[in-house]
Design a protein around this motif. Sequence first.
Motif, PDB file in Angstrom:
ATOM      1  N   VAL A  88       0.857  -1.183   0.000  1.00 49.36           N
ATOM      2  CA  VAL A  88       0.000   0.000   0.000  1.00 49.36           C
ATOM      3  C   VAL A  88       0.891   1.231   0.000  1.00 49.36           C
ATOM      4  N   LEU A  89       0.737   2.063  -1.020  1.00 46.16           N
ATOM      5  CA  LEU A  89       1.485   3.315  -1.099  1.00 46.16           C
ATOM      6  C   LEU A  89       0.697   4.408  -0.393  1.00 46.16           C
ATOM      7  N   ILE A  90       1.367   5.160   0.457  1.00 48.95           N
ATOM      8  CA  ILE A  90       0.719   6.251   1.186  1.00 48.95           C
ATOM      9  C   ILE A  90       1.139   7.554   0.518  1.00 48.95           C
ATOM     10  N   THR A  91       0.138   8.359   0.171  1.00 46.30           N
ATOM     11  CA  THR A  91       0.433   9.599  -0.557  1.00 46.30           C
ATOM     12  C   THR A  91       0.010  10.824   0.249  1.00 46.30           C
ATOM     13  N   ASP A  92       0.706  11.912  -0.035  1.00 46.75           N
ATOM     14  CA  ASP A  92       0.364  13.214   0.524  1.00 46.75           C
ATOM     15  C   ASP A  92       0.447  14.197  -0.633  1.00 46.75           C
ATOM     16  N   ARG A  93      -0.698  14.749  -1.012  1.00 51.78           N
ATOM     17  CA  ARG A  93      -0.795  15.658  -2.164  1.00 51.78           C
ATOM     18  C   ARG A  93      -0.219  15.014  -3.428  1.00 51.78           C
ATOM     19  N   ASP A  94      -0.673  13.790  -3.697  1.00 55.77           N
ATOM     20  CA  ASP A  94      -0.289  13.002  -4.883  1.00 55.77           C
ATOM     21  C   ASP A  94       1.207  12.685  -4.956  1.00 55.77           C
ATOM     22  N   ARG A  95       1.884  12.690  -3.832  1.00 58.31           N
ATOM     23  CA  ARG A  95       3.299  12.321  -3.780  1.00 58.31           C
ATOM     24  C   ARG A  95       3.439  11.159  -2.791  1.00 58.31           C
ATOM     25  N   VAL A  96       4.105  10.082  -3.200  1.00 62.80           N
ATOM     26  CA  VAL A  96       4.286   8.922  -2.335  1.00 62.80           C
ATOM     27  C   VAL A  96       5.252   9.298  -1.206  1.00 62.80           C
ATOM     28  N   VAL A  97       4.785   9.115   0.041  1.00 63.17           N
ATOM     29  CA  VAL A  97       5.617   9.479   1.190  1.00 63.17           C
ATOM     30  C   VAL A  97       6.006   8.263   2.044  1.00 63.17           C
ATOM     31  N   ALA A  98       5.310   7.148   1.868  1.00 63.79           N
ATOM     32  CA  ALA A  98       5.616   5.949   2.648  1.00 63.79           C
ATOM     33  C   ALA A  98       4.946   4.745   1.995  1.00 63.79           C
ATOM     34  N   GLU A  99       5.307   3.566   2.511  1.00 63.56           N
ATOM     35  CA  GLU A  99       4.707   2.322   2.043  1.00 63.56           C
ATOM     36  C   GLU A  99       4.373   1.449   3.242  1.00 63.56           C
ATOM     37  N   ILE A 100       3.282   0.730   3.126  1.00 66.12           N
ATOM     38  CA  ILE A 100       2.990  -0.358   4.062  1.00 66.12           C
ATOM     39  C   ILE A 100       3.179  -1.628   3.251  1.00 66.12           C
ATOM     40  N   VAL A 101       4.128  -2.437   3.680  1.00 64.91           N
ATOM     41  CA  VAL A 101       4.457  -3.640   2.912  1.00 64.91           C
ATOM     42  C   VAL A 101       4.204  -4.875   3.767  1.00 64.91           C
ATOM     43  N   PRO A 102       3.981  -6.018   3.112  1.00 63.42           N
ATOM     44  CA  PRO A 102       3.803  -7.260   3.867  1.00 63.42           C
ATOM     45  C   PRO A 102       5.098  -7.618   4.591  1.00 63.42           C
ATOM     46  N   PRO A 103       5.015  -8.351   5.697  1.00 65.86           N
ATOM     47  CA  PRO A 103       6.238  -8.776   6.380  1.00 65.86           C
ATOM     48  C   PRO A 103       7.049  -9.717   5.493  1.00 65.86           C
ATOM     49  N   ARG A 104       8.362  -9.625   5.631  1.00 63.29           N
ATOM     50  CA  ARG A 104       9.241 -10.511   4.863  1.00 63.29           C
ATOM     51  C   ARG A 104       9.012 -11.958   5.296  1.00 63.29           C
ATOM     52  N   PRO A 105       9.208 -12.912   4.402  1.00 67.23           N
ATOM     53  CA  PRO A 105       8.957 -14.321   4.758  1.00 67.23           C
ATOM     54  C   PRO A 105       9.797 -14.797   5.946  1.00 67.23           C
ATOM     55  N   GLU A 106      11.014 -14.279   6.093  1.00 68.57           N
ATOM     56  CA  GLU A 106      11.865 -14.724   7.197  1.00 68.57           C
ATOM     57  C   GLU A 106      11.527 -14.047   8.523  1.00 68.57           C
ATOM     58  N   ARG A 107      10.617 -13.080   8.488  1.00 72.90           N
ATOM     59  CA  ARG A 107      10.226 -12.341   9.698  1.00 72.90           C
ATOM     60  C   ARG A 107       9.384 -13.236  10.593  1.00 72.90           C
ATOM     61  N   SER A 108       9.717 -13.265  11.868  1.00 73.19           N
ATOM     62  CA  SER A 108       8.942 -14.043  12.829  1.00 73.19           C
ATOM     63  C   SER A 108       7.588 -13.379  13.052  1.00 73.19           C
ATOM     64  N   PRO A 109       6.524 -14.152  13.221  1.00 73.62           N
ATOM     65  CA  PRO A 109       5.219 -13.533  13.496  1.00 73.62           C
ATOM     66  C   PRO A 109       5.138 -12.945  14.903  1.00 73.62           C
ATOM     67  N   LEU A 110       6.072 -13.312  15.781  1.00 74.71           N
ATOM     68  CA  LEU A 110       6.077 -12.780  17.146  1.00 74.71           C
ATOM     69  C   LEU A 110       6.916 -11.515  17.213  1.00 74.71           C
ATOM     70  N   VAL A 111       6.390 -10.479  17.804  1.00 70.58           N
ATOM     71  CA  VAL A 111       7.091  -9.200  17.885  1.00 70.58           C
ATOM     72  C   VAL A 111       8.394  -9.338  18.650  1.00 70.58           C
ATOM     73  N   THR A 112       8.389 -10.075  19.755  1.00 64.87           N
ATOM     74  CA  THR A 112       9.606 -10.194  20.553  1.00 64.87           C
ATOM     75  C   THR A 112      10.716 -10.880  19.767  1.00 64.87           C
ATOM     76  N   ASP A 113      10.367 -11.929  19.004  1.00 64.22           N
ATOM     77  CA  ASP A 113      11.374 -12.594  18.177  1.00 64.22           C
ATOM     78  C   ASP A 113      11.920 -11.650  17.123  1.00 64.22           C
ATOM     79  N   ALA A 114      11.042 -10.881  16.500  1.00 62.86           N
ATOM     80  CA  ALA A 114      11.470  -9.943  15.463  1.00 62.86           C
ATOM     81  C   ALA A 114      12.390  -8.868  16.041  1.00 62.86           C
ATOM     82  N   LEU A 115      12.057  -8.346  17.217  1.00 68.11           N
ATOM     83  CA  LEU A 115      12.897  -7.323  17.844  1.00 68.11           C
ATOM     84  C   LEU A 115      14.260  -7.877  18.239  1.00 68.11           C
TER      85      LEU A 115
END
Length: 97
Positions: free
Chosen positions: A26-53
């Motif tokens: 998901v591309l996040i825009t501000d005044r038709d300019r892309v300012v950020a992205e929300i991307v799916p977690p990488r496959p190697e990323r642990s589903p647990l926040v503590t493991d990821a941190l």
Amino acid sequence: MRSVDLETLSSRLSRYVRLAAAGETVLITDRDRVVAEIVPPRPERSPLVTDALLAEAVRNGLLAPPAIRGKGPPSKPPPIMSLNELLVGLDADREDR
């Protein structure tokens, strides 16, 4: 891939997070300019926040993983006392009341 402006994102954030969790970027825009992205977690990323941190801290050199000695799970420490000894001690403590 979708795009959403900041105003819409602020009112429907959970919807766009669910899209990213399902694999969509998901591309996040501000005044038709892309300012950020929300991307799916990488496959190697642990589903647990503590493991990821913890994994991130190891990658950044802030933590070192423990050295592994031998094979198999660690051995259990010997018991401090038997169950019978514990129960006798509890009964003695309760008699004082």
